[in-house]
Design a protein around this motif. Sequence first.
Motif, PDB file in Angstrom:
ATOM      1  N   SER A  83       1.096  -1.257   0.095  1.00  0.00           N
ATOM      2  CA  SER A  83      -0.169  -0.001   0.146  1.00  0.00           C
ATOM      3  C   SER A  83       1.008   1.298   0.186  1.00  0.00           C
ATOM      4  O   SER A  83       1.606   1.496   1.061  1.00  0.00           O
ATOM      5  CB  SER A  83      -0.917   0.145   1.135  1.00  0.00           C
ATOM      6  N   GLY A  88      -4.944   3.082   1.601  1.00  0.00           N
ATOM      7  CA  GLY A  88      -4.796   1.593   0.824  1.00  0.00           C
ATOM      8  C   GLY A  88      -5.637   1.615  -0.689  1.00  0.00           C
ATOM      9  O   GLY A  88      -5.572   0.575  -0.882  1.00  0.00           O
ATOM     10  N   GLU A  91      -4.597  -0.556  -3.352  1.00  0.00           N
ATOM     11  CA  GLU A  91      -4.538  -1.987  -3.620  1.00  0.00           C
ATOM     12  C   GLU A  91      -6.029  -2.646  -3.407  1.00  0.00           C
ATOM     13  O   GLU A  91      -6.144  -4.030  -3.483  1.00  0.00           O
ATOM     14  CB  GLU A  91      -3.820  -2.595  -2.324  1.00  0.00           C
TER      15      GLU A  91
END
Length: 125
Positions: A83, A88, A91
């Motif tokens: 990440s 995040g 991802e």
Amino acid sequence: QYGKGSGHVFLDDVSCFGTENNLTECIHETFGDTSSNCWDHTEDAGVLCAVLCPDDMFECTTGRTDGLQPSCISAEQRCDNVSDCLGGEDELEYNCPCGPEGAVRLVDGIVPHQGRLEYCKNGRW
């Protein structure tokens, strides 16, 4: 946050939706109207502009983990199981195209060799 301005007020009662390309596209009183009721600059506004990433980069909307600005990362950093965005989002599955065309995978199984079979078509699972 940015303090009061000084001098003549050129735009008063400005209302924007966020889709405008230019400040004058926002709803506002007559440009340069001398009857403005904010001669003392108590209604001055500040702006924080978004940085748009080039087409070959991905924007971390929550900011980068390394704190660098602008918050754009390379395409190679996206979907690499590391990440690079604070939230995040680089991802998340919906931001990661599948490939190559015709690839298959198993998802949501209890053990590694079971699950729903998904097929990659046009960059989507």
